[in-house]
Design an enzyme around this catalytic site. Structure first.
Site, short mmCIF file in Angstrom:
data_model
loop_
_atom_site.label_atom_id
_atom_site.label_comp_id
_atom_site.label_asym_id
_atom_site.label_seq_id
_atom_site.Cartn_x
_atom_site.Cartn_y
_atom_site.Cartn_z
N HIS A 118 8.19 0.32 -0.90
CA HIS A 118 8.25 -0.99 -1.56
C HIS A 118 9.61 -1.11 -2.25
O HIS A 118 10.21 -0.12 -2.66
CB HIS A 118 7.13 -1.11 -2.60
CG HIS A 118 5.77 -1.25 -2.02
ND1 HIS A 118 4.71 -1.74 -2.74
CD2 HIS A 118 5.28 -0.97 -0.79
CE1 HIS A 118 3.62 -1.76 -1.98
NE2 HIS A 118 3.95 -1.29 -0.79
N GLU A 124 10.46 -1.97 -5.21
CA GLU A 124 10.53 -1.36 -6.55
C GLU A 124 10.75 0.15 -6.46
O GLU A 124 11.58 0.70 -7.18
CB GLU A 124 9.23 -1.61 -7.33
CG GLU A 124 8.89 -3.07 -7.53
CD GLU A 124 7.94 -3.62 -6.48
OE1 GLU A 124 7.06 -4.41 -6.86
OE2 GLU A 124 8.07 -3.28 -5.30
N CYS A 143 2.57 -4.06 -7.39
CA CYS A 143 1.23 -3.54 -7.10
C CYS A 143 0.94 -2.37 -8.03
O CYS A 143 1.80 -1.93 -8.80
CB CYS A 143 1.15 -3.11 -5.63
SG CYS A 143 2.13 -1.63 -5.26
N CYS A 192 3.39 0.62 -7.58
CA CYS A 192 4.70 0.38 -8.18
C CYS A 192 4.63 0.32 -9.70
O CYS A 192 5.54 0.81 -10.38
CB CYS A 192 5.31 -0.90 -7.61
SG CYS A 192 5.75 -0.74 -5.85
#
Length: 153
Positions: free
Chosen positions: A55, A57, A85, A88
């Site tokens: 992801h 992040e 999410c 993260c």
């Protein structure tokens, strides 16, 4: 030219747009250090890397940690185009980021204001200051456009 440094959220949006161009869900993130220096920036790469943890992040946090030479980022801020999410959000807490700024809220997959609400849990060791809805309209439009194009194919 104004001579002002680029807005971190604009950098995150540029990363999100590049992710969309690669066929990734358009999410971008940037980590900014205490002096305003960009320490890490990334867009989603889960498809490209065949890695569910890739992801934006996580990738930006990894870059920032490498730039500073340690696993924690005190005094640093994360800007991301979508509410993180739960995975993260946990990484944000472990990295000890000072502030989290995000664009669109994610009622289905978010882990900050929705879903797991990671920072509200007693088991959370560190919770950053959170500011949601920064560029929300732009972020939501980018996501809607991406998914509409997928459905049209």
């Amino acid at each position: 030219m104004s001579g002002l440094p680029p807005d971190p959220m604009d950098i995150a949006f540029a990363e999100a747009e590049q992710a969309a161009a690669r066929g990734e869900v358009p999410v971008g993130a940037v980590v900014v250090g205490p002096g305003g220096r960009v320490l890490g920036r990334a867009g989603n790469r889960t498809e490209e890397l065949s890695d569910p943890t890739a992801h934006a992040e996580i990738l930006a946090i990894r870059q920032a940690c490498a730039a500073l030479g340690g696993p924690r980022l005190p005094g640093c801020d994360l800007y991301v185009t979508l509410e993180p999410c739960a995975m993260c959000a946990a990484a944000i807490g472990f990295a000890r980021l000072r502030r989290l700024y995000f664009g669109a809220y994610d009622p289905k997959g978010g882990g900050v204001e929705h879903g797991a609400r990671v920072f509200a849990r007693a088991t959370c060791h560190h919770a950053p200051d959170v500011y949601g809805g920064i560029g929300e309209t732009r972020a939501a439009a980018l996501l809607r456009g991406f998914f509409a194009a997928l459905r049209a194919d």
